[in-house]
Write an enzyme that holds these catalytic residues in place. Structure first.
Site, PDB file in Angstrom:
ATOM      1  N   THR A  24       0.840  -1.205   0.000  1.00 58.23           N
ATOM      2  CA  THR A  24       0.000   0.000   0.000  1.00 58.23           C
ATOM      3  C   THR A  24       0.871   1.249   0.000  1.00 58.23           C
ATOM      4  OG1 THR A  24      -1.731  -1.218   1.171  1.00 58.23           O
ATOM      5  CG2 THR A  24      -1.912   1.186   1.161  1.00 58.23           C
ATOM      6  N   GLU A  92      -5.421  -4.336  -2.126  1.00 57.02           N
ATOM      7  CA  GLU A  92      -5.997  -5.613  -1.704  1.00 57.02           C
ATOM      8  C   GLU A  92      -6.752  -6.257  -2.872  1.00 57.02           C
ATOM      9  OE1 GLU A  92      -4.937  -6.610   1.070  1.00 57.02           O
ATOM     10  OE2 GLU A  92      -4.795  -4.944   2.474  1.00 57.02           O
ATOM     11  N   ILE A 167     -11.177 -15.292   3.047  1.00 61.61           N
ATOM     12  CA  ILE A 167     -10.968 -13.850   3.179  1.00 61.61           C
ATOM     13  C   ILE A 167     -11.396 -13.425   4.578  1.00 61.61           C
ATOM     14  CG2 ILE A 167     -11.613 -11.563   2.329  1.00 61.61           C
ATOM     15  CD1 ILE A 167     -10.041 -13.051   0.234  1.00 61.61           C
ATOM     16  N   CYS A 179       9.108 -16.767   7.360  1.00 62.36           N
ATOM     17  CA  CYS A 179       9.957 -17.440   6.374  1.00 62.36           C
ATOM     18  C   CYS A 179       9.602 -18.932   6.322  1.00 62.36           C
ATOM     19  CB  CYS A 179      11.429 -17.255   6.750  1.00 62.36           C
ATOM     20  SG  CYS A 179      11.891 -18.064   8.303  1.00 62.36           S
TER      21      CYS A 179
END
Length: 188
Positions: A24, A92, A167, A179
């Protein structure tokens, strides 16, 4: 590298990465550059994004656009006419099932910039991102450091609770980015 050279009318650019990576923030930078070039920009955000009614990052950075129009919608097909707009910026992007609508806007010579997650909390690509990917003339991946070990590159989004809804909007209260090594500890 000057990103503005890549943002040409009739093209779709895609920015991917895990949560909290700065996608963003990157979009905000693009909007500022487009506004400096006197381009009319519309910023589309999903109604599923509960962060704010403005353009705001997880870290609290907020855009105060000069002329950028902000539209909230559940579907891109509900956005309406964009005849006087030069650029469409979508945050998004994975929230929109009809992301392929961006092809129509690109055919109308609009600059399209999308930002979305590289994968779900289940480590699967979002179908709408997969469908739009072949039409993207430029793809950028933004990474971040693992939120668990702070040593390795993180590319996995992990949900902290047992909710299996695909979602589920939220921030660091619901998700951690990690990771591969830390993902194994979380899942196995």
């Amino acid at each position: 590298m000057n990103i503005i050279r890549k943002l040409k009318p009739g093209t779709i650019s895609l920015v991917l990465g895990p949560m909290f990576a700065g996608k963003t923030t990157f979009l905000i930078h693009c909007i500022y550059m487009l506004e400096r070039l006197e381009k009319k920009v519309v910023f589309i955000k999903s109604t599923k994004n509960t962060r704010d009614k403005t353009i705001k990052t997880h870290s609290g950075i907020q855009l105060r656009p000069k002329q950028c129009k902000i539209i909230e919608s559940t579907q891109l097909s509900d956005v309406g006419s964009l005849t006087d707009i030069h650029a469409v910026v979508i945050d998004e992007a994975h929230f929109f099932d009809d992301l392929i609508k961006c092809r129509t806007w690109a055919d109308e010579e609009k600059i399209i910039i999308l930002a979305g997650l590289n994968a779900s909390f289940e480590q699967k690509m979002f179908p709408s991102i997969v469908r739009i990917f072949p039409y993207c003339s430029w793809v950028k991946y933004i990474g971040r450091t693992c939120m668990k070990c702070n040593r390795h590159n993180a590319c996995f989004n992990v949900r902290k609770n047992a909710d299996k809804t695909l979602i589920l909007a939220g921030g660091s209260e619901l998700y951690v980015t990690c990771c591969n090594n830390c993902l194994k500890k979380y899942i196995y």
